[in-house]
Design a protein around this motif. Structure first.
Motif, PDB file in Angstrom:
ATOM      1  N   GLU A 252       0.833  -1.206   0.000  1.00 53.83           N
ATOM      2  CA  GLU A 252       0.000   0.000   0.000  1.00 53.83           C
ATOM      3  C   GLU A 252       0.870   1.260   0.000  1.00 53.83           C
ATOM      4  O   GLU A 252       0.584   2.224  -0.700  1.00 53.83           O
ATOM      5  CB  GLU A 252      -0.940  -0.006   1.201  1.00 53.83           C
ATOM      6  N   TRP A 253       1.943   1.236   0.783  1.00 52.99           N
ATOM      7  CA  TRP A 253       2.859   2.376   0.841  1.00 52.99           C
ATOM      8  C   TRP A 253       3.497   2.608  -0.521  1.00 52.99           C
ATOM      9  O   TRP A 253       3.548   3.734  -1.017  1.00 52.99           O
ATOM     10  CB  TRP A 253       3.914   2.130   1.912  1.00 52.99           C
ATOM     11  N   ALA A 254       3.968   1.521  -1.145  1.00 56.34           N
ATOM     12  CA  ALA A 254       4.600   1.647  -2.465  1.00 56.34           C
ATOM     13  C   ALA A 254       3.592   2.138  -3.500  1.00 56.34           C
ATOM     14  O   ALA A 254       3.932   2.941  -4.374  1.00 56.34           O
ATOM     15  CB  ALA A 254       5.200   0.308  -2.889  1.00 56.34           C
ATOM     16  N   GLU A 255       2.369   1.676  -3.404  1.00 60.47           N
ATOM     17  CA  GLU A 255       1.319   2.112  -4.335  1.00 60.47           C
ATOM     18  C   GLU A 255       1.079   3.614  -4.226  1.00 60.47           C
ATOM     19  O   GLU A 255       0.734   4.257  -5.214  1.00 60.47           O
ATOM     20  CB  GLU A 255       0.010   1.367  -4.070  1.00 60.47           C
ATOM     21  N   SER A 256       1.272   4.169  -3.034  1.00 57.96           N
ATOM     22  CA  SER A 256       1.037   5.604  -2.865  1.00 57.96           C
ATOM     23  C   SER A 256       2.041   6.443  -3.661  1.00 57.96           C
ATOM     24  O   SER A 256       1.816   7.628  -3.883  1.00 57.96           O
ATOM     25  CB  SER A 256       1.082   5.987  -1.378  1.00 57.96           C
ATOM     26  N   TYR A 257       3.124   5.834  -4.112  1.00 54.13           N
ATOM     27  CA  TYR A 257       4.120   6.521  -4.923  1.00 54.13           C
ATOM     28  C   TYR A 257       3.999   6.184  -6.400  1.00 54.13           C
ATOM     29  O   TYR A 257       4.766   6.686  -7.215  1.00 54.13           O
ATOM     30  CB  TYR A 257       5.533   6.181  -4.438  1.00 54.13           C
ATOM     31  N   ARG A 258       3.043   5.353  -6.740  1.00 56.31           N
ATOM     32  CA  ARG A 258       2.898   4.907  -8.121  1.00 56.31           C
ATOM     33  C   ARG A 258       2.673   6.079  -9.080  1.00 56.31           C
ATOM     34  O   ARG A 258       3.175   6.083 -10.203  1.00 56.31           O
ATOM     35  CB  ARG A 258       1.752   3.921  -8.231  1.00 56.31           C
ATOM     36  N   HIS A 259       1.928   7.076  -8.654  1.00 58.63           N
ATOM     37  CA  HIS A 259       1.635   8.213  -9.530  1.00 58.63           C
ATOM     38  C   HIS A 259       2.909   8.908 -10.000  1.00 58.63           C
ATOM     39  O   HIS A 259       2.956   9.442 -11.098  1.00 58.63           O
ATOM     40  CB  HIS A 259       0.698   9.210  -8.839  1.00 58.63           C
ATOM     41  N   LEU A 260       3.959   8.874  -9.175  1.00 57.50           N
ATOM     42  CA  LEU A 260       5.220   9.502  -9.579  1.00 57.50           C
ATOM     43  C   LEU A 260       5.815   8.810 -10.806  1.00 57.50           C
ATOM     44  O   LEU A 260       6.236   9.468 -11.759  1.00 57.50           O
ATOM     45  CB  LEU A 260       6.221   9.486  -8.430  1.00 57.50           C
ATOM     46  N   SER A 261       5.833   7.494 -10.772  1.00 53.55           N
ATOM     47  CA  SER A 261       6.403   6.780 -11.919  1.00 53.55           C
ATOM     48  C   SER A 261       5.482   6.875 -13.128  1.00 53.55           C
ATOM     49  O   SER A 261       5.960   6.963 -14.258  1.00 53.55           O
ATOM     50  CB  SER A 261       6.672   5.319 -11.559  1.00 53.55           C
ATOM     51  N   GLU A 262       4.172   6.873 -12.909  1.00 49.81           N
ATOM     52  CA  GLU A 262       3.247   6.991 -14.036  1.00 49.81           C
ATOM     53  C   GLU A 262       3.408   8.340 -14.728  1.00 49.81           C
ATOM     54  O   GLU A 262       3.377   8.410 -15.950  1.00 49.81           O
ATOM     55  CB  GLU A 262       1.808   6.779 -13.565  1.00 49.81           C
ATOM     56  N   GLU A 263       3.593   9.412 -13.941  1.00 46.85           N
ATOM     57  CA  GLU A 263       3.812  10.735 -14.533  1.00 46.85           C
ATOM     58  C   GLU A 263       5.089  10.745 -15.358  1.00 46.85           C
ATOM     59  O   GLU A 263       5.122  11.304 -16.456  1.00 46.85           O
ATOM     60  CB  GLU A 263       3.887  11.804 -13.444  1.00 46.85           C
ATOM     61  N   ARG A 264       6.125  10.108 -14.864  1.00 50.23           N
ATOM     62  CA  ARG A 264       7.395  10.059 -15.597  1.00 50.23           C
ATOM     63  C   ARG A 264       7.245   9.267 -16.892  1.00 50.23           C
ATOM     64  O   ARG A 264       7.785   9.647 -17.930  1.00 50.23           O
ATOM     65  CB  ARG A 264       8.488   9.471 -14.721  1.00 50.23           C
ATOM     66  N   PHE A 265       6.526   8.159 -16.831  1.00 54.85           N
ATOM     67  CA  PHE A 265       6.302   7.376 -18.044  1.00 54.85           C
ATOM     68  C   PHE A 265       5.456   8.144 -19.045  1.00 54.85           C
ATOM     69  O   PHE A 265       5.687   8.056 -20.251  1.00 54.85           O
ATOM     70  CB  PHE A 265       5.663   6.020 -17.723  1.00 54.85           C
ATOM     71  N   ASP A 266       4.481   8.907 -18.541  1.00 57.71           N
ATOM     72  CA  ASP A 266       3.674   9.737 -19.446  1.00 57.71           C
ATOM     73  C   ASP A 266       4.550  10.773 -20.149  1.00 57.71           C
ATOM     74  O   ASP A 266       4.414  10.991 -21.356  1.00 57.71           O
ATOM     75  CB  ASP A 266       2.542  10.439 -18.684  1.00 57.71           C
ATOM     76  N   ARG A 267       5.456  11.402 -19.398  1.00 56.98           N
ATOM     77  CA  ARG A 267       6.352  12.392 -20.005  1.00 56.98           C
ATOM     78  C   ARG A 267       7.294  11.728 -21.004  1.00 56.98           C
ATOM     79  O   ARG A 267       7.584  12.278 -22.068  1.00 56.98           O
ATOM     80  CB  ARG A 267       7.139  13.136 -18.921  1.00 56.98           C
ATOM     81  N   LEU A 268       7.776  10.546 -20.669  1.00 56.71           N
ATOM     82  CA  LEU A 268       8.644   9.810 -21.591  1.00 56.71           C
ATOM     83  C   LEU A 268       7.878   9.461 -22.861  1.00 56.71           C
ATOM     84  O   LEU A 268       8.406   9.602 -23.970  1.00 56.71           O
ATOM     85  CB  LEU A 268       9.184   8.541 -20.934  1.00 56.71           C
ATOM     86  N   ASP A 269       6.656   9.031 -22.721  1.00 58.49           N
ATOM     87  CA  ASP A 269       5.830   8.700 -23.880  1.00 58.49           C
ATOM     88  C   ASP A 269       5.634   9.925 -24.768  1.00 58.49           C
ATOM     89  O   ASP A 269       5.768   9.841 -25.997  1.00 58.49           O
ATOM     90  CB  ASP A 269       4.478   8.151 -23.406  1.00 58.49           C
TER      91      ASP A 269
END
Length: 108
Positions: A77-94
């Motif tokens: 659950e703690w790690a999931e709370s940081y998931r948005h950070l990596s998703e934003e980075r992947f969106d920018r990379l895309d």
């Protein structure tokens, strides 16, 4: 959370947790699998037990340890709370890769 991470940071304790993923084991079985003496393993199991990572079940004259799932659920659950950070980075990379691809097509 900090106690959980600190407990898992030590390589021997990490190895014990990896062994216990397969199922409950007695102290002697853990010691044999890791090539350690039983007192060493017992010391690490005490730390893991105090952190709530493992539970102990006495069976006759043996102490059998198994993983306690709750701390790992909290960690997930703690790690999931940081998931948005990596998703934003992947969106920018895309977005960047799409711009590079578009420039390449325009240059042809």
């Amino acid at each position: 959370m900090k106690t959980l991470l600190n407990s898992l940071a030590e390589p021997t304790r990490w190895n014990i947790v990896e062994l216990l993923k397969k199922g409950p084991l007695a102290v002697g079985e853990i010691a044999e699998a890791l090539g350690l003496r039983q007192p060493q393993v017992s010391k690490h199991l005490k730390v893991l037990s105090e952190a709530g990572i493992v539970a102990v079940h006495p069976i006759a004259n043996r102490r059998v340890y198994q993983l306690n799932p709750e701390p790992f659920q909290e960690l997930q659950e703690w790690a999931e709370s940081y998931r948005h950070l990596s998703e934003e980075r992947f969106d920018r990379l895309d977005d960047y890769l799409m711009k590079v691809e578009k420039r390449g097509e325009e240059e042809k």
